[in-house]
Every structure is written in structure tokens, then in C-alpha cells.
Design an enzyme around this catalytic site. Structure first.
Site, PDB file in Angstrom:
ATOM      1  N   GLU A 230     -26.826 100.176  68.828  1.00 44.75           N
ATOM      2  CA  GLU A 230     -27.593  98.922  68.709  1.00 44.75           C
ATOM      3  C   GLU A 230     -26.738  97.711  68.324  1.00 44.75           C
ATOM      4  O   GLU A 230     -27.061  96.988  67.389  1.00 44.75           O
ATOM      5  CB  GLU A 230     -28.733  99.119  67.709  1.00 44.75           C
ATOM      6  CG  GLU A 230     -29.658 100.251  68.108  1.00 44.75           C
ATOM      7  CD  GLU A 230     -30.702 100.614  67.053  1.00 44.75           C
ATOM      8  OE1 GLU A 230     -30.712  99.987  65.986  1.00 44.75           O
ATOM      9  OE2 GLU A 230     -31.500 101.524  67.315  1.00 44.75           O
TER      10      GLU A 230
ATOM     11  N   GLU B 185     -33.913 108.441  73.001  1.00 45.55           N
ATOM     12  CA  GLU B 185     -34.885 108.412  71.895  1.00 45.55           C
ATOM     13  C   GLU B 185     -36.292 108.209  72.455  1.00 45.55           C
ATOM     14  O   GLU B 185     -37.050 107.348  71.992  1.00 45.55           O
ATOM     15  CB  GLU B 185     -34.536 107.297  70.900  1.00 45.55           C
ATOM     16  CG  GLU B 185     -33.118 107.391  70.358  1.00 45.55           C
ATOM     17  CD  GLU B 185     -32.812 106.388  69.258  1.00 45.55           C
ATOM     18  OE1 GLU B 185     -33.735 105.730  68.744  1.00 45.55           O
ATOM     19  OE2 GLU B 185     -31.617 106.276  68.907  1.00 45.55           O
TER      20      GLU B 185
HETATM   21  O1  G3I Z   1     -34.138 110.645  52.947  1.00 47.61           O
HETATM   22  C1  G3I Z   1     -34.992 109.822  52.158  1.00 47.61           C
HETATM   23  C2  G3I Z   1     -35.669 110.642  51.147  1.00 47.61           C
HETATM   24  O2  G3I Z   1     -34.721 111.166  50.257  1.00 47.61           O
HETATM   25  C3  G3I Z   1     -36.712 109.792  50.426  1.00 47.61           C
HETATM   26  O3  G3I Z   1     -37.444 110.598  49.587  1.00 47.61           O
HETATM   27  C4  G3I Z   1     -37.639 109.125  51.442  1.00 47.61           C
HETATM   28  C5  G3I Z   1     -38.635 108.206  50.751  1.00 47.61           C
HETATM   29  O4  G3I Z   1     -39.088 107.209  51.623  1.00 47.61           O
HETATM   30  O5  G3I Z   1     -36.899 108.367  52.311  1.00 47.61           O
HETATM   31  C6  G3I Z   1     -36.005 109.172  53.066  1.00 47.61           C
HETATM   32  O6  G3I Z   1     -35.287 108.433  53.972  1.00 47.61           O
HETATM   33  C7  G3I Z   1     -36.003 107.898  55.055  1.00 47.61           C
HETATM   34  C8  G3I Z   1     -35.511 108.607  56.346  1.00 47.61           C
HETATM   35  O7  G3I Z   1     -36.068 107.969  57.478  1.00 47.61           O
HETATM   36  C9  G3I Z   1     -35.895 110.064  56.352  1.00 47.61           C
HETATM   37  O8  G3I Z   1     -37.275 110.197  56.382  1.00 47.61           O
HETATM   38  C10 G3I Z   1     -35.674 106.434  55.138  1.00 47.61           C
HETATM   39  O9  G3I Z   1     -36.274 105.793  54.021  1.00 47.61           O
HETATM   40  C11 G3I Z   1     -36.182 105.842  56.422  1.00 47.61           C
HETATM   41  O10 G3I Z   1     -35.696 104.509  56.508  1.00 47.61           O
HETATM   42  C12 G3I Z   1     -35.644 106.618  57.585  1.00 47.61           C
HETATM   43  O11 G3I Z   1     -36.142 106.056  58.774  1.00 47.61           O
HETATM   44  C13 G3I Z   1     -35.438 106.392  59.955  1.00 47.61           C
HETATM   45  C14 G3I Z   1     -34.906 105.109  60.612  1.00 47.61           C
HETATM   46  O12 G3I Z   1     -34.291 105.431  61.856  1.00 47.61           O
HETATM   47  C15 G3I Z   1     -33.867 104.413  59.758  1.00 47.61           C
HETATM   48  O13 G3I Z   1     -32.739 105.190  59.612  1.00 47.61           O
HETATM   49  C16 G3I Z   1     -36.374 107.122  60.905  1.00 47.61           C
HETATM   50  O14 G3I Z   1     -36.748 108.374  60.333  1.00 47.61           O
HETATM   51  C17 G3I Z   1     -35.703 107.343  62.251  1.00 47.61           C
HETATM   52  O15 G3I Z   1     -36.623 107.871  63.176  1.00 47.61           O
HETATM   53  C18 G3I Z   1     -35.185 106.015  62.779  1.00 47.61           C
HETATM   54  O16 G3I Z   1     -34.504 106.279  63.983  1.00 47.61           O
HETATM   55  C19 G3I Z   1     -33.962 105.134  64.675  1.00 47.61           C
HETATM   56  C20 G3I Z   1     -32.668 105.575  65.317  1.00 47.61           C
HETATM   57  O17 G3I Z   1     -31.802 106.111  64.349  1.00 47.61           O
HETATM   58  C21 G3I Z   1     -32.007 104.408  66.069  1.00 47.61           C
HETATM   59  N1  G3I Z   1     -32.932 103.814  67.017  1.00 47.61           N
HETATM   60  C22 G3I Z   1     -34.223 103.418  66.473  1.00 47.61           C
HETATM   61  C23 G3I Z   1     -34.897 104.596  65.767  1.00 47.61           C
HETATM   62  C24 G3I Z   1     -36.259 104.193  65.234  1.00 47.61           C
HETATM   63  O18 G3I Z   1     -36.161 103.205  64.262  1.00 47.61           O
END
Ligand code: G3I
Length: 397
Positions: free
Chosen positions: A180, A293
Site C-alpha cells: 500500500e 485479499e
Molecule cells: O493482537 C491484538 C490483541 O493482542 C488485542 O487484544 C486486540 C484488541 O483490540 O487487538 C489485536 O490486534 C488487532 C489485530 O487486527 C488482530 O485482531 C489490531 O488491533 C487490529 O488493528 C488488527 O487489524 C488488522 C488490520 O489489517 C491492521 O493491521 C486486521 O485484522 C486485518 O484484517 C487488516 O488487514 C489489512 C491488510 O493487512 C492490508 N490490506 C488491508 C487489510 C484490511 O484492513
């Protein structure tokens, strides 16, 4: 089992690529109802019955490309979910655990527990691994950029990539090297440029941060396939910018092998023609393409942005109507027909999540398994899209 059999056997099916979608809609309506002919504003009703035991998407498309899912497996997945993954997918993308922030939270701290467990589990279960993601503007802790000049930050970039890619050398088949890097909004002017996102990487190292990242990844695992990955690059000014960026990387000798079109779309607005053209454009550059994705929401915004409204979580969830599910099935079938048409270039199609429970777009019903791990009409439509009769001109004479 006949891999080209149908979940909905004994009924002749419409060839998606060859037949008008209106015919497909009629076929789906006949096959996945009751209820018949729901009104346009159908209230949430019982989901249409879908046969759960027909051929899988994975086996149906085995001659075209890999079918993948995203998730931090095995983690807290239930036995039923684990079974679903084993049966339906050939490659796993770690949804979060290999991102810079979770895996490398501080310069001297690595968290390999989850990535190690994922790679081990995938090997034990005959699943390939696609790594995600080495360089990103998000989910990257500030330490990468603090108190260092260009040489120091380049060294951190190299160390990050060398350590992570090197650890899984021979075990992770391909990587999203840069994720991205292109700005969201574009216009006729930005379309003439790479329109790079003003990230800390760009600020610290300039546009060559991408070339460096690809070089470092290639050094760490010369056999790994290396991807540039982004959302929205299939259409409009962002597609034009992506072409300029990729041409520059190729010209500069970056070891790039492919481009990931993320595919975060919505049923009503899937840019079918743009997807078709974009795959052809990338192929013409000599690159492989992955749909990296994929999810097609029933409602809700499309895109890949991680920001306000993220994932649609929090609000009440409205169940999809039968009509919603049919429309989504048509959209999914049509994009798979496009992917199959380009099977010489498309090497992987990965769903972003597992089910409508395990998805960042929870509440928008984006995937082909419902929240109870049951196949949705979209699953059947994707399988049936491959059962098209050959056009007369294709038949042996
Ligand atoms: O791991 C922590 C956990 O320890 C904590 O208890 C919990 C509380 O909210 O948060 C957890 O982390 C979260 C993680 O997902 C795992 O669930 C993060 O807050 C959250 O921000 C994270 O979101 C991910 C996001 O990317 C940001 O990294 C999504 O699952 C994931 O599907 C999304 O994927 C992205 C791709 O990498 C890139 N393209 C877009 C796509 C969608 O946004």
C-alpha cells in the site's frame, strides 16, 4: 469425485463467461431459493438452502491458481474451522502476526511465537504460506525511524527483512514486500506520477525504499516470489500510478515477480472491466498477479483502508436477504471468471479471512462461508462458473 461436478447437480448451468449475467441470475434464483422471487426490499429472511457437499473451489480451480485464506492459524480456531481450512485452501496468508509491529515491536525484540506456529502448522497440514507484509506505512512501530539518519534507517530496514525472510527461507513461498505505498486519492495529474503515500518510509529513504526492500528480500531468500501489494490499483488514477511505479521498479532492477490486487470490493460496485484490463496490464509487464485479499461485501464501503469505520464492527448486524446473497454470488462468479480467463498470469486467489465471523469486515457478510462455517450461494456460484460449456470455436474439429 468429479471436480467439475456441481453443488447443484442435475441442472444445466449457465456459463458465466459466455452467457449474460441475467441468465445467471435466473439460474441462481432457481437453484438457491426458497424463497422464490423475493421483493427488491426483501426483509431479512431465511438464508437460501445451499448444498454443503459438492466440489470445493480449491479443487475446481486447481488447474488455474492456488486458493488461499488469511488468518493467524492455528491460534484460537475451532476444530470445525481448522477442518474447513484444510479442506478448502492450499495457501495461508498470516493476517496479522508477521506485520512489522506485532513481529518486531522494538529494535531488539522479536515475537516469533505466532509466525513460527503458523509456519509449522501449515507445513504439517500441507498448506503453503504467503508472507504478509515486510514494509507498510501502518502497523509499524516508530522505533524504525527514530534518532537515525538515512544509513541507520536503511540498516534497520535491511535487518528487519533479512531476519524475517531469512528465518522462513524455504518455508514461506512468497512475500508481500511492500504494502500500500500509493496514495488513495488520485486525479488526472497524479495519474502521471507514482503518487506515493507520504509515509515515514518515503520521508526517510525517498522513493528508493521500495527498490531496497525488494533487494533485501531477494538476498534473504533468492527463491521466494516477491510481490507489491495494494488496494484500488485495478482502476482509475491509482492504476496508472501503479503502472508507473512497477515500471520504475523493473527498470531499476528490483527483483519483483508479481503484483497483488487486494480485491476489497462491494457487490454493487465491483469494477469488473477494470479488473480484467488491470490483470492484462500487469501481465504485459511480465509480472504475475495475485488477488491477495479478496472479499466482496453485501453492503458497506469498498476499498482496503484501515481507518474510521474499519471492519464495520460495533453496530448491529443485519442478516443478508436471499436477494443480497444472490447478487453477491453473481459478483463472485463473475470475478472468478475473469481470474480464470487470465489463469496464465494469476497464480493465487486468497480470501481475506475464513468466514463471515472471521473477517475484518464483520457485519458486511463478505466471504463465501457464513458465520456458522456454511457454504453460501457465492461458494456454489464460483464452482459453477467453471462448468461453462466450451464455445463452439474452442471445440476440437
Ligand atoms: O493482537 C491484538 C490483541 O493482542 C488485542 O487484544 C486486540 C484488541 O483490540 O487487538 C489485536 O490486534 C488487532 C489485530 O487486527 C488482530 O485482531 C489490531 O488491533 C487490529 O488493528 C488488527 O487489524 C488488522 C488490520 O489489517 C491492521 O493491521 C486486521 O485484522 C486485518 O484484517 C487488516 O488487514 C489489512 C491488510 O493487512 C492490508 N490490506 C488491508 C487489510 C484490511 O484492513
Amino acid at each position: 469425485m468429479n471436480s467439475f461436478g456441481s453443488n447443484l447437480r442435475r441442472q444445466p448451468l449457465v456459463a458465466l463467461a459466455a452467457a449474460p449475467l441475467v441468465a445467471l441470475a435466473a439460474t441462481l434464483a432457481a437453484q438457491v431459493s426458497p424463497p422464490a422471487n423475493p421483493p427488491a426490499s426483501a426483509a431479512p429472511g431465511p438464508a437460501p438452502a445451499v448444498d454443503q457437499h459438492g466440489p470445493t473451489i480449491k479443487e475446481t480451480y486447481a488447474q488455474c491458481f492456488l486458493i488461499g485464506m488469511a488468518g493467524d492459524v492455528p491460534g484460537n480456531y475451532s476444530d470445525a474451522e481448522i477442518g474447513l481450512i484444510r479442506e478448502n485452501f492450499g495457501v495461508v496468508t498470516p493476517e496479522n502476526c508477521m506485520k512489522p509491529a506485532p513481529v518486531h515491536p522494538a529494535e531488539d525484540t522479536w515475537r516469533f511465537e505466532r509466525p513460527d506456529a503458523l509456519v509449522k502448522w501449515c507445513r504439517e497440514n500441507n498448506l503453503l504460506v504467503h508472507g504478509h507484509t515486510l514494509v507498510w506505512h501502518a502497523q509499524t512501530n516508530p522505533w524504525f525511524f527514530q534518532g537515525g539518519d538515512k544509513a541507520v534507517i536503511t540498516g534497520r530496514l535491511k535487518d528487519h527483512i533479512a531476519t524475517l525472510v531469512g528465518r522462513y527461507n524455504g518455508k514461506v513461498r512468497s512475500w508481500d514486500v511492500v504494502n500500500e505505498a500509493i496514495n488513495d486519492r488520485g486525479d488526472a495529474e497524479t495519474a502521471k506520477t507514482e503518487n506515493l503515500r507520504n509515509s515515514r518510509w518515503l520521508q526517510s529513504l525517498g522513493p528508493e525504499f521500495l527498490t531496497l526492500a525488494f533487494r533485501f528480500a531477494h538476498e534473504a531468500d533468492p527463491e521466494a516470489e516477491l510481490y507489491y501489494n495494494d488496494y484500488g490499483i485495478e482502476a482509475g488514477p491509482k492504476h496508472a500510478s501503479s503502472m508507473l511505479l512497477l515500471k520504475r521498479l523493473i527498470k531499476d532492477g528490483a527483483p519483483i515477480h508479481g503484483v497483488g490486487i487486494q480485491g476489497h470490493w462491494s457487490t454493487a460496485t465491483v469494477p469488473f472491466d477494470s479488473i480484467d484490463r488491470a490483470i492484462a496490464d500487469y501481465k504485459a509487464l511480465g509480472l504475475k498477479v495475485s488477488i491477495s485479499e479478496l472479499d466482496v461485501t453485501i453492503r458497506g464501503a469498498s476499498g482496503g483502508q484501515f481507518g474510521p469505520g474499519f471492519g464495520g464492527r460495533g453496530g448491529p448486524v443485519t442478516p443478508p436477504s436471499a436477494q443480497d446473497l444472490r447478487a453477491q454470488a453473481e459478483a463472485y462468479a463473475r470475478v472468478f471468471s475473469i481470474f480464470a480467463k487470465h489463469k496464465d498470469a494469476v497464480e493465487r486467489v486468497t480470501f481475506w479471512g475464513l468466514s463471515d465471523r472471521r473477517t475484518w469486515r464483520f457485519g458486511q457478510h463478505p466471504l463465501v462461508f457464513d458465520a456458522d462455517n456454511q457454504r453460501k450461494p457465492a461458494y456454489v456460484a464460483i464452482v459453477d462458473a467453471m462448468r461453462q460449456p466450451k464455445a463452439d470455436s474452442d471445440k476440437p474439429r
